[in-house]
Design a protein around this motif. Structure first.
Motif, PDB file in Angstrom:
ATOM      1  N   GLY A 143       0.809  -1.214   0.000  1.00 28.49           N
ATOM      2  CA  GLY A 143       0.000   0.000   0.000  1.00 28.49           C
ATOM      3  C   GLY A 143       0.838   1.258   0.000  1.00 28.49           C
ATOM      4  N   GLY A 144       0.202   2.376   0.345  1.00 29.66           N
ATOM      5  CA  GLY A 144       0.890   3.652   0.380  1.00 29.66           C
ATOM      6  C   GLY A 144       1.130   4.274  -0.973  1.00 29.66           C
ATOM      7  N   ARG A 145       0.461   3.774  -2.005  1.00 33.44           N
ATOM      8  CA  ARG A 145       0.685   4.277  -3.362  1.00 33.44           C
ATOM      9  C   ARG A 145      -0.355   5.335  -3.721  1.00 33.44           C
ATOM     10  NH1 ARG A 145       0.446  -1.488  -6.234  1.00 33.44           N
ATOM     11  NH2 ARG A 145      -1.435  -1.448  -4.952  1.00 33.44           N
TER      12      ARG A 145
ATOM     13  N   GLY B   9      -0.648  19.647  -2.978  1.00 29.89           N
ATOM     14  CA  GLY B   9      -0.109  19.794  -1.638  1.00 29.89           C
ATOM     15  C   GLY B   9       1.360  19.455  -1.549  1.00 29.89           C
ATOM     16  N   ASN B  10       2.035  19.452  -2.715  1.00 31.07           N
ATOM     17  CA  ASN B  10       3.460  19.091  -2.790  1.00 31.07           C
ATOM     18  C   ASN B  10       3.738  17.702  -2.229  1.00 31.07           C
ATOM     19  OD1 ASN B  10       4.346  21.599  -3.944  1.00 31.07           O
ATOM     20  ND2 ASN B  10       4.162  22.550  -1.922  1.00 31.07           N
ATOM     21  N   ALA B  11       2.792  16.808  -2.430  1.00 32.52           N
ATOM     22  CA  ALA B  11       2.953  15.439  -1.942  1.00 32.52           C
ATOM     23  C   ALA B  11       4.098  14.738  -2.663  1.00 32.52           C
ATOM     24  CB  ALA B  11       1.660  14.652  -2.158  1.00 32.52           C
ATOM     25  N   ALA B  12       4.807  13.901  -1.932  1.00 29.14           N
ATOM     26  CA  ALA B  12       5.880  13.103  -2.528  1.00 29.14           C
ATOM     27  C   ALA B  12       5.287  12.070  -3.483  1.00 29.14           C
ATOM     28  CB  ALA B  12       6.683  12.408  -1.438  1.00 29.14           C
ATOM     29  N   THR B  13       5.975  11.845  -4.601  1.00 23.68           N
ATOM     30  CA  THR B  13       5.493  10.871  -5.588  1.00 23.68           C
ATOM     31  C   THR B  13       6.561   9.879  -6.024  1.00 23.68           C
ATOM     32  OG1 THR B  13       5.987  12.482  -7.326  1.00 23.68           O
ATOM     33  CG2 THR B  13       3.695  12.365  -6.556  1.00 23.68           C
ATOM     34  N   ALA B  14       7.825  10.199  -5.804  1.00 24.48           N
ATOM     35  CA  ALA B  14       8.915   9.377  -6.346  1.00 24.48           C
ATOM     36  C   ALA B  14       8.822   7.939  -5.858  1.00 24.48           C
ATOM     37  CB  ALA B  14      10.264   9.965  -5.954  1.00 24.48           C
ATOM     38  N   GLY B  15       8.626   7.024  -6.811  1.00 23.76           N
ATOM     39  CA  GLY B  15       8.598   5.599  -6.507  1.00 23.76           C
ATOM     40  C   GLY B  15       7.303   5.091  -5.920  1.00 23.76           C
ATOM     41  N   ILE B  16       6.362   5.999  -5.577  1.00 22.34           N
ATOM     42  CA  ILE B  16       5.115   5.547  -4.954  1.00 22.34           C
ATOM     43  C   ILE B  16       3.876   5.959  -5.745  1.00 22.34           C
ATOM     44  CG2 ILE B  16       6.100   5.510  -2.635  1.00 22.34           C
ATOM     45  CD1 ILE B  16       4.568   8.164  -2.122  1.00 22.34           C
ATOM     46  N   ALA B  17       4.082   6.598  -6.900  1.00 19.57           N
ATOM     47  CA  ALA B  17       2.951   7.053  -7.708  1.00 19.57           C
ATOM     48  C   ALA B  17       3.008   6.450  -9.104  1.00 19.57           C
ATOM     49  CB  ALA B  17       2.921   8.576  -7.796  1.00 19.57           C
ATOM     50  N   GLY B  18       1.827   6.225  -9.658  1.00 16.07           N
ATOM     51  CA  GLY B  18       1.753   5.672 -11.006  1.00 16.07           C
ATOM     52  C   GLY B  18       0.480   6.121 -11.698  1.00 16.07           C
ATOM     53  N   ILE B  19       0.526   6.150 -13.019  1.00 13.29           N
ATOM     54  CA  ILE B  19      -0.629   6.513 -13.842  1.00 13.29           C
ATOM     55  C   ILE B  19      -0.837   5.420 -14.884  1.00 13.29           C
ATOM     56  CG2 ILE B  19      -1.516   8.161 -15.555  1.00 13.29           C
ATOM     57  CD1 ILE B  19       0.117  10.331 -14.110  1.00 13.29           C
ATOM     58  N   VAL B  20      -2.079   5.000 -15.065  1.00 15.52           N
ATOM     59  CA  VAL B  20      -2.434   4.033 -16.104  1.00 15.52           C
ATOM     60  C   VAL B  20      -3.414   4.699 -17.058  1.00 15.52           C
ATOM     61  CG1 VAL B  20      -3.473   1.800 -16.617  1.00 15.52           C
ATOM     62  CG2 VAL B  20      -2.076   2.080 -14.558  1.00 15.52           C
ATOM     63  N   VAL B  21      -3.055   4.744 -18.342  1.00 18.78           N
ATOM     64  CA  VAL B  21      -3.873   5.391 -19.367  1.00 18.78           C
ATOM     65  C   VAL B  21      -4.512   4.321 -20.244  1.00 18.78           C
ATOM     66  CG1 VAL B  21      -3.882   6.995 -21.315  1.00 18.78           C
ATOM     67  CG2 VAL B  21      -2.325   7.382 -19.385  1.00 18.78           C
ATOM     68  N   LEU B  22      -5.823   4.412 -20.424  1.00 20.05           N
ATOM     69  CA  LEU B  22      -6.557   3.508 -21.316  1.00 20.05           C
ATOM     70  C   LEU B  22      -7.095   4.346 -22.466  1.00 20.05           C
ATOM     71  CD1 LEU B  22      -8.555   1.517 -18.595  1.00 20.05           C
ATOM     72  CD2 LEU B  22      -6.396   0.880 -19.682  1.00 20.05           C
ATOM     73  N   THR B  23      -6.612   4.106 -23.689  1.00 18.88           N
ATOM     74  CA  THR B  23      -6.978   4.946 -24.825  1.00 18.88           C
ATOM     75  C   THR B  23      -7.024   4.133 -26.112  1.00 18.88           C
ATOM     76  OG1 THR B  23      -6.420   6.980 -26.031  1.00 18.88           O
ATOM     77  CG2 THR B  23      -4.574   5.605 -25.297  1.00 18.88           C
ATOM     78  N   ASP B  24      -7.585   4.737 -27.165  1.00 19.55           N
ATOM     79  CA  ASP B  24      -7.601   4.089 -28.480  1.00 19.55           C
ATOM     80  C   ASP B  24      -7.057   5.015 -29.560  1.00 19.55           C
ATOM     81  OD1 ASP B  24      -9.602   5.990 -28.883  1.00 19.55           O
ATOM     82  OD2 ASP B  24     -10.896   4.611 -29.989  1.00 19.55           O
ATOM     83  N   GLY B  25      -6.516   6.169 -29.151  1.00 23.76           N
ATOM     84  CA  GLY B  25      -6.151   7.148 -30.173  1.00 23.76           C
ATOM     85  C   GLY B  25      -4.789   7.751 -29.993  1.00 23.76           C
ATOM     86  N   GLU B  26      -4.345   8.432 -31.032  1.00 24.68           N
ATOM     87  CA  GLU B  26      -3.090   9.176 -30.999  1.00 24.68           C
ATOM     88  C   GLU B  26      -3.378  10.573 -30.494  1.00 24.68           C
ATOM     89  OE1 GLU B  26       0.664  10.182 -33.977  1.00 24.68           O
ATOM     90  OE2 GLU B  26      -1.008   8.928 -34.644  1.00 24.68           O
ATOM     91  N   ASP B  27      -2.503  11.094 -29.640  1.00 20.86           N
ATOM     92  CA  ASP B  27      -2.738  12.385 -29.020  1.00 20.86           C
ATOM     93  C   ASP B  27      -2.814  13.494 -30.052  1.00 20.86           C
ATOM     94  OD1 ASP B  27      -2.444  14.820 -27.360  1.00 20.86           O
ATOM     95  OD2 ASP B  27      -1.992  13.369 -25.784  1.00 20.86           O
TER      96      ASP B  27
END
Length: 334
Positions: free
Chosen positions: A33-35, A127-145
């Motif tokens: 946890g903690g992510r 809130g200037n929360a720390a993210t290094a090593g504990i944050a991630g983003i998952v993108v679900l898409t069907d197109g080119e930006d």
């Protein structure tokens, strides 16, 4: 335009972060946890054709449900909807309440992926929360930006903040044409995978979770291949890139590797259970190498990709199986 061959859906036995598998449960994931996780979902008009059953919404709910909700350090999640612009439909909070927010996602508008990634980063870092090593983003898409430059800028921003970004790209025919985008995604430590139909979305979610949503997650030894997905990798002469697959007896397999950069590749499949090398192939004039193998019994297979080029280059790897094996991502005990 970088083009990929479509592959059929299947499943496999995961390693390292997986503690169970049966016909109904393909992977049970363990995390402390903690992510801080952002789930960014495409709501552009083209999704009415590529994902008519809204399986990306089901996959997003599944990912949110897999996150840790109890203990001294639960995960937090935010959900972002994007089309021509982006909106936060679930502010950063407990994954337990995220499910209903996905039902707000429609299919109308353009494809400004960068806006979704930007908003997710903003929310994860508020809130200037720390993210290094504990944050991630998952993108679900069907197109080119609509703007490659703006997307690569946001991916570089994520990398600088230690946020891992993974893309599931639903497209029957192609992937984004920009090598810069692919390289930027991989530089964050994330996964880029393309697949031909929305049925493979759940497979993609399992692949990302197994790889690790964040840098702090336990990672498998090498990467895992899943039939139904085509995965992009990056290789140089410094080290080979390896993938694993757990085959069942009599399963006919077709491994295909394609160079996406101007480099020659050497591809080897080894049967680790039988302690033997199956075959080694070099990419042909079209930059493709293929290896066929049918193990006599259940076997752990390893595919490795190497090159003599000092400069790193992109490649794709896919696996077609003769067996229709299915699995689901299971939620750990919380």
């Amino acid at each position: 335009m970088v083009s990929f061959k479509a592959v059929v859906a299947s499943s496999l036995l995961f390693a390292a972060t997986v503690i169970a598998q049966d016909p109904n449960c393909g992977a049970t994931v363990v995390s402390n946890g903690g992510r801080r996780i952002g789930i960014v979902v495409d709501s552009s008009g083209s999704m009415t054709t590529t994902d008519p059953k809204n399986l990306r919404i089901t996959a997003g709910k599944s990912l949110a449900a897999s996150l840790v909700t109890s203990g001294s350090s639960p995960d937090q999640v935010t959900v972002v909807d994007f089309d021509s612009s982006a909106a936060i439909i679930y502010p950063l909070g407990s994954p337990a309440g995220a499910g209903p927010s996905f039902d707000k996602i429609d299919s109308s508008g353009g494809t400004a992926i960068y806006s979704g990634v930007k908003l997710a980063i903003d929310e994860l870092t508020k809130g200037n929360a720390a993210t290094a090593g504990i944050a991630g983003i998952v993108v679900l898409t069907d197109g080119e930006d609509s703007s490659t430059k703006l997307l690569t800028d946001q991916l570089a921003r994520a990398q600088s903040l230690g946020i891992r970004v993974s893309f599931g790209f639903l497209s029957p025919d192609s992937s984004p044409s920009s090598a810069a985008v692919l390289s930027a995604i991989l530089a964050t430590g994330g996964v880029f995978s393309t697949f031909q139909d929305s049925q493979a979305l759940q497979t993609f979610i399992s692949a990302v979770v197994t790889h690790g949503l964040t840098g702090s997650d336990n990672a498998a030894s090498g990467s895992v291949l899943l039939p139904g997905l085509t995965i992009v990798g990056n290789v140089s002469s410094a080290a080979a890139v390896t993938y694993s697959y757990s085959a069942i007896a009599g399963e006919s397999l077709n491994f295909t590797v394609k160079a996406l950069s101007k480099q020659s590749l050497s591809v080897k499949v080894a049967d680790k259970t039988a302690s033997k090398d199956v075959q080694t192939q070099a990419t042909d004039a079209k930059g493709t190498a293929g290896i066929l193998y049918t193990p006599a019994g259940a076997a752990t297979l390893e595919l490795s990709v190497s090159t003599t080029n000092a400069t790193a280059g992109l490649f794709s790897v896919s696996l077609v199986s003769s067996v229709n094996r299915t699995f689901n991502l299971c939620t750990p005990n919380k």
